[in-house]
Design an enzyme around this catalytic site. Structure first.
Site, short mmCIF file in Angstrom:
data_model
loop_
_atom_site.label_atom_id
_atom_site.label_comp_id
_atom_site.label_asym_id
_atom_site.label_seq_id
_atom_site.Cartn_x
_atom_site.Cartn_y
_atom_site.Cartn_z
N CYS A 6 -6.18 -3.64 7.31
CA CYS A 6 -7.32 -2.73 7.24
C CYS A 6 -8.51 -3.31 6.48
O CYS A 6 -9.64 -2.92 6.72
CB CYS A 6 -6.90 -1.40 6.63
SG CYS A 6 -6.49 -1.49 4.87
N CYS A 25 0.83 -1.20 0.00
CA CYS A 25 0.00 0.00 0.00
C CYS A 25 0.87 1.25 0.00
O CYS A 25 0.62 2.20 -0.75
CB CYS A 25 -0.94 -0.02 1.20
SG CYS A 25 -2.07 1.39 1.26
#
Length: 358
Positions: A199, A103
């Site tokens: 997440c 990410c």
């Protein structure tokens, strides 16, 4: 004219205070949250994830309080392609990936920087605990002043251009001070707990997540010893990682640990704790920061996981941009798919993905 900075806002205390500090330093600050959640009711209702719906609300309230503009940027498809799909495939291949590193590499400091430039911003900024310094003609990534919160392990993929256009104001502070600042300026997120789980996985059960995403590719198989003798049945290789002892569902009368995962045979190899201590690995997809290419053998300290202490090691360049890492002392549970990150004291030398263990 003020320099413009786009701050990646997670709704947490660190990125919120980062935005405040940059405004205090005279920057023209814009807040933005990356919309990454998929069309999934459970995901969207989840509390506290770094880019969940509640995080967007928190980030918006912080920006209102700081009197700065706020935007939600759609990264949904890009996140699925670069992070989620790779995460699922790596586990199916018998590896243990780190989605936060992907990410950071593809979204926060690449695509977000492109979006920032598209609106005329000079920089992107985040609440990461790390420092960027220019020494001579080279930008360097430096460990945070808060050793416990240092996040450089997940940030080794920076290019020189990205470092030149990235700000990380929290790197000069300890976490306790960041919370104090947030409280002093009246931010409701001052006592918000840190997000530590993946997440996009609501219950932190990655095996279940992957099994539901790819039900036809996760199949039961055999636990075996290193000689190939069958010890029992496993529920799918995606549920296991190197060094794992708990949750195997076996009673063999002795402690056993996952020592290898063989995706080709769909087998999980078990052994003693001694079997998970190794000294050498090969890393691929390597990036270096103080220099472009490793030309000769060098001494570093290296971390094989986020929580590990840096250990003394030698880096040896190999063909095709790969490196061999030889540790002075055996390391516990070196794991394919995780990253190994190299340091010279406080300076991040670089890092790569663990391809094989020797």
């Amino acid at each position: 004219m003020k320099k413009k900075v786009l701050v990646g806002m997670s709704g947490g205390v660190d990125s919120s205070v980062a935005a405040y500090l940059l405004k205090q330093q005279g920057y023209d600050v814009i807040g933005a949250t990356m919309q990454i959640w998929q069309h999934d009711e459970e995901f969207e209702e989840r509390e506290g994830g770094c880019c969940s719906l509640s995080a967007v609300d928190d980030a918006r309230r912080v920006c209102d309080k700081l009197d700065i503009p706020f935007y939600v940027l759609n990264f949904r498809d890009y996140f699925k392609e670069k992070v989620i799909d790779k995460f699922v495939q790596e586990y199916i291949d018998g590896k243990t990936p780190n989605p936060c590193i992907e990410c950071n590499k593809h979204l926060k400091f690449d695509e977000l920087l492109r979006r920032a430039r598209g609106i005329g911003a000079d920089y992107v900024a985040t609440g990461h605990y790390a420092k960027i310094e220019k020494r001579d003609d080279r930008y360097l990534l430096i460990r945070s002043d808060d050793d416990r919160k240092d996040q450089t392990y997940a940030l080794y993929n920076f290019t020189q251009d990205q470092l030149e256009h990235t700000l990380m104001p929290c790197g000069d502070y300890e976490k306790t001070k960041i919370r104090e600042i947030a409280k002093e300026i009246g931010l409701a997120v001052h006592n918000k707990k840190d997000s530590e789980e993946i997440c996009f996985i609501s219950d932190n059960n990655h095996g279940k997540y992957i099994s539901e995403a790819e039900p036809n590719r996760v199949k039961p198989g055999n636990f075996v010893d290193k000689s190939g003798n069958i010890l029992g049945k496993h529920k799918g290789i995606v549920y296991y990682t190197i060094g794992q002892r708990k949750g195997l569902g076996l009673s063999l009368g002795r402690p056993v640990f996952v020592t290898n995962i063989n995706a080709k045979t769909n087998e999980v190899v078990l052994g003693s704790e001694d079997d998970i201590f190794k000294t050498e690995l090969i890393a691929t997809d390597v990036n270096f920061i103080p220099f472009d290419k490793l030309e000769k053998e060098i001494e570093v300290t290296a971390k094989i996981r986020y929580s590990a202490r840096p250990a003394e090691a030698t880096l040896i360049p190999l063909p095709n941009g790969r490196v061999k890492v030889i540790f002075k002392e055996k390391q516990r549970a070196i794991t394919k798919g995780q990253s190994v990150v190299f340091y010279d004291d406080e300076i991040v030398v670089g890092g790569g993905i663990i391809e094989s263990i020797i």
